[in-house]
Design an enzyme around this catalytic site. Structure first.
Site, short mmCIF file in Angstrom:
data_model
loop_
_atom_site.label_atom_id
_atom_site.label_comp_id
_atom_site.label_asym_id
_atom_site.label_seq_id
_atom_site.Cartn_x
_atom_site.Cartn_y
_atom_site.Cartn_z
N HIS A 1 8.92 3.24 8.59
CA HIS A 1 8.70 2.36 9.74
C HIS A 1 7.53 2.91 10.54
O HIS A 1 7.48 4.12 10.82
CB HIS A 1 9.96 2.31 10.62
CG HIS A 1 9.83 1.36 11.76
ND1 HIS A 1 9.91 -0.01 11.61
CD2 HIS A 1 9.60 1.58 13.08
CE1 HIS A 1 9.74 -0.59 12.78
NE2 HIS A 1 9.56 0.34 13.69
N SER B 1 0.83 -1.22 0.00
CA SER B 1 0.00 0.00 0.00
C SER B 1 0.86 1.27 0.00
O SER B 1 0.48 2.28 -0.60
CB SER B 1 -0.98 0.00 1.18
OG SER B 1 -0.31 0.17 2.41
C1 GRF Z 1 3.96 -0.59 6.64
O1 GRF Z 1 3.32 -0.41 7.88
C2 GRF Z 1 5.36 -0.10 6.68
O2 GRF Z 1 5.53 1.01 7.50
C3 GRF Z 1 6.09 -1.27 7.26
O3 GRF Z 1 5.48 -2.41 6.70
C4 GRF Z 1 4.14 -2.08 6.34
C5 GRF Z 1 4.02 -2.35 4.88
O4 GRF Z 1 2.71 -2.16 4.42
N1 GRF Z 1 7.51 -1.18 7.00
P1 GRF Z 1 2.43 -2.02 2.86
O5 GRF Z 1 3.01 -3.27 2.21
O6 GRF Z 1 3.12 -0.78 2.39
O7 GRF Z 1 0.96 -1.97 2.72
#
Ligand code: GRF
Length: 195
Positions: free
Chosen positions: A111, A15
């Site tokens: 993060h 996402s």
């Molecule tokens: C997000 O919460 C990002 O901050 C963390 O992993 C998750 C990934 O979600 N590193 P997506 O794949 O971007 O939906």
């Protein structure tokens, strides 16, 4: 305007990758997404990338004897795409020190915590267990130490009564989708200094 060439590395949903691809569709966005790499050939985010005309590449880390061997393939892919910057977006692999060193200053991560708080896995649960009242997310430079590079942009979200790790993650994700494209825009336009 010469747009910076950006690759995104994902392992799953993608996402944040989607938010970056959408932002880069604007003609005045100073970066273009030139490729998406995944260590999982079935990462759901790959479908969105392909549907939006972004080249994809996948290789499983399980096919390589060492972390260094797998990272060499990532390095070759990024080099072939001639990328200026790499955005990690839910890429669930730890890099070898050599790879991380080589790309330091050109690689960002997001993060879901207000770093330096709650590094590593399950940051939302860590915040709840800690009794925190404020949570958030951080776009930061990637350096060889995990979740430890200097912050570029942060956003806060409140922790509300009754929150679970899931509700807090969902609230935080909305902020992630706002600040990751904004951080990339600031970096690619030269508004913020390189590392
Ligand atoms: C997000 O919460 C990002 O901050 C963390 O992993 C998750 C990934 O979600 N590193 P997506 O794949 O971007 O939906």
């Amino acid at each position: 305007m010469s747009r910076k060439r950006v690759a995104i590395l994902i392992s799953g949903r993608g996402s944040n990758m989607q938010a970056l691809i959408e932002a880069a569709k604007a003609p005045d966005f100073p970066a273009e997404i030139v490729g998406v790499f995944s260590n999982k050939s079935d990462a759901p985010g790959l479908d969105f990338a392909r549907a939006n005309g972004v080249p994809t590449a996948t290789r499983s880390h399980k096919d390589f004897a060492t972390r260094e061997d797998f990272d060499a393939v990532i390095d070759q892919t990024l080099t072939a795409w001639q990328v200026d910057y790499v955005c990690l977006a839910g890429f669930m692999r730890i890099f070898s020190t050599g790879f991380a060193r080589k790309w330091t200053g050109r690689m960002l991560n997001i993060h879901p915590s207000l770093l330096p708080k709650y590094k590593g896995l399950h940051p939302h649960q860590q915040a709840l267990d800690d009794g925190a009242s404020v949570h958030g997310c951080t776009v930061h430079w990637v350096i060889p130490e995990l979740d430890d590079g200097p912050a570029i942009l942060q956003a806060q979200v409140p922790i509300l009564p009754g929150d679970t790790a899931e509700t807090l993650a969902a609230r935080t994700l909305v902020a992630e989708h706002r600040i990751y494209p904004e951080a990339l825009r600031m970096l690619a336009s030269g508004e913020i200094a390189p590392l």
